[in-house]
Design an enzyme around this catalytic site. Structure first.
Site, PDB file in Angstrom:
ATOM      1  CD  GLU A  77     -11.989   5.544   4.264  1.00 54.99           C
ATOM      2  OE1 GLU A  77     -11.538   4.644   4.969  1.00 54.99           O
ATOM      3  OE2 GLU A  77     -11.343   6.052   3.338  1.00 54.99           O
ATOM      4  CE  LYS A 103      -2.545   4.592   7.099  1.00 54.17           C
ATOM      5  NZ  LYS A 103      -3.817   5.113   7.589  1.00 54.17           N
ATOM      6  NE  ARG A 146      -2.661   0.948   3.436  1.00 58.78           N
ATOM      7  CZ  ARG A 146      -3.383   0.663   4.509  1.00 58.78           C
ATOM      8  NH1 ARG A 146      -4.627   0.248   4.372  1.00 58.78           N
ATOM      9  NH2 ARG A 146      -2.879   0.769   5.720  1.00 58.78           N
TER      10      ARG A 146
END
Ligand code: PLP
Ligand code: COI
Length: 347
Positions: free
Chosen positions: A220, A184, A80
């Site tokens: 989210e 992220k 990620r």
């Protein structure tokens, strides 16, 4: 070292022994260094101070019931980070380097890994950011990769599985439809800070973000993914602007193991009233049940237009999922998927 009572801790920065870092200059990574100096010296024109070329990861080192220390799916965090760095067009550590430096960080801070009994864990925060001096809007050419740690307790500051309240964010978005929400990046969190402050001032622990194009469906939480349980189904949003959570990905497997149907799909706000159990999930929050979600026209408004209630206790299915995932992370349950990586005591 004096005995520390880790069981009283929440999710915060608590000093540890050392950090590990490496720099990539002109395409070459320096040998990882360990230091007890937690201050970096950076050029004031370093990209990080201006255009936010920065991404990070979050993972935990767990001390198991058997006394052994495990990392949970560190390869997924490495991948990620590479995907985040790729989005920012900047160098990223290889998977091997990422994992090696995380292991070094755990070993350098071995005495800070909380006991199994405390329920706490050593949170690892790998960060990657641009350091070369620049003024024009360009991706970072040179970067610093550092792994730091903090021994943390629960995200809510209360008992595990203690439900928290959330509010829907209708007038502040976390991520644009074709933006960076699926990576992220530090910048995504900067976007949520003001809205978080408003929510916290109103007494909410969590913020539930909607899709920015239509404000009609659930994306989210600011800190974690959303999942709900209804009629034997595990339901979670499917959107490119939601962070692909490693916890959620793992829970979907565990849910199937328990015979739940797994649905990744659009969740319209109205569907909230039909859910039996609602939770946030992620490394920091683990599974945190949501007791109530309030809807308001704006976060600033004092008037609640609608509320959705899920009870003051964790739901039975969420509790089962929690026990299985934490059981794997802490060596109480068989790691059938080979998700855990052991870290050896350096002494
Ligand atoms: N969504 C957001 C916005 C997060 O900050 C996090 C935390 O990392 C997650 C989801 C959960 O991701 P993971 O389970 O990989 O920790
Ligand atoms: C994590 O769960 O590791 C995160 O990064 C979330 C944190 C920003 C609260």
């Amino acid at each position: 070292m004096a005995e520390i009572d880790y069981s009283k801790r929440s999710f915060n920065y608590y000093p540890t022994n050392a950090i590990v870092f490496s720099k990539c200059i002109d395409g070459r990574w320096t040998k990882p260094e360990v230091t007890g100096d937690f201050n970096f010296s950076l050029h004031c024109f370093a990209g990080i101070f201006h255009y936010a070329p920065s991404c990070f990861e979050g993972m935990k080192a767990y001390r198991g019931a058997d006394g052994r220390v495990r990392l949970f799916r560190p390869d997924e965090n490495a991948k990620r980070m590479q995907s985040s760095a790729n989005y920012l067009d900047m160098p990223a550590p290889t998977m091997e380097m990422f994992i090696d430096m995380c292991v070094m960080c755990v070993q350098e801070n071995w005495d800070y890994i909380p006991s199994y009994e405390s329920g706490a864990s050593l949170y690892l925060r790998p960060v990657l950011f641009g350091i070369n001096p620049q003024l024009g809007i360009k991706s970072a050419k040179d970067v610093m990769f550092a792994v730091m740690s903090s021994a943390v307790g629960t995200y809510s500051g209360g008992k595990s599985l203690m439900p928290v309240t959330a509010v829907i964010s209708r007038n502040y978005d976390r991520a644009a439809t074709y933006g960076s929400g699926g990576y992220k990046l530090g910048a995504n969190y900067a976007q949520s800070l003001h809205a978080y402050n408003l929510a916290h001032r109103m007494g909410y622990k969590e913020l539930l973000f909607l899709d920015s194009a239509t404000h009609s469906h659930i994306e989210e939480f600011g800190s974690s993914n959303f999942f709900a349980i209804k009629h034997g189904c595990y339901i979670t949003p499917n959107s490119p602007s939601v962070l692909p959570s490693i916890t959620n990905k793992s829970l979907r497997k565990v849910a199937e193991e328990f015979g739940l149907k797994v649905e990744r799909r659009t969740i319209f706000i109205d569907e909230l009233e039909t859910f039996e159990e609602v939770n946030s999930c992620g490394t920091a929050v683990v599974i945190t049940p949501i007791s109530r979600i309030d809807d308001k026209v704006t976060l600033e408004s004092g008037t609640i237009t609608r509320e959705y209630r899920y009870g003051e206790e964790a739901g039975p299915i969420s509790t089962k999922l929690y026990n299985r995932i934490v059981g794997i992370q802490k060596g109480l349950e068989e790691d059938t998927y080979g998700w855990c990586m052991f870290v050896n005591d350096p002494k």
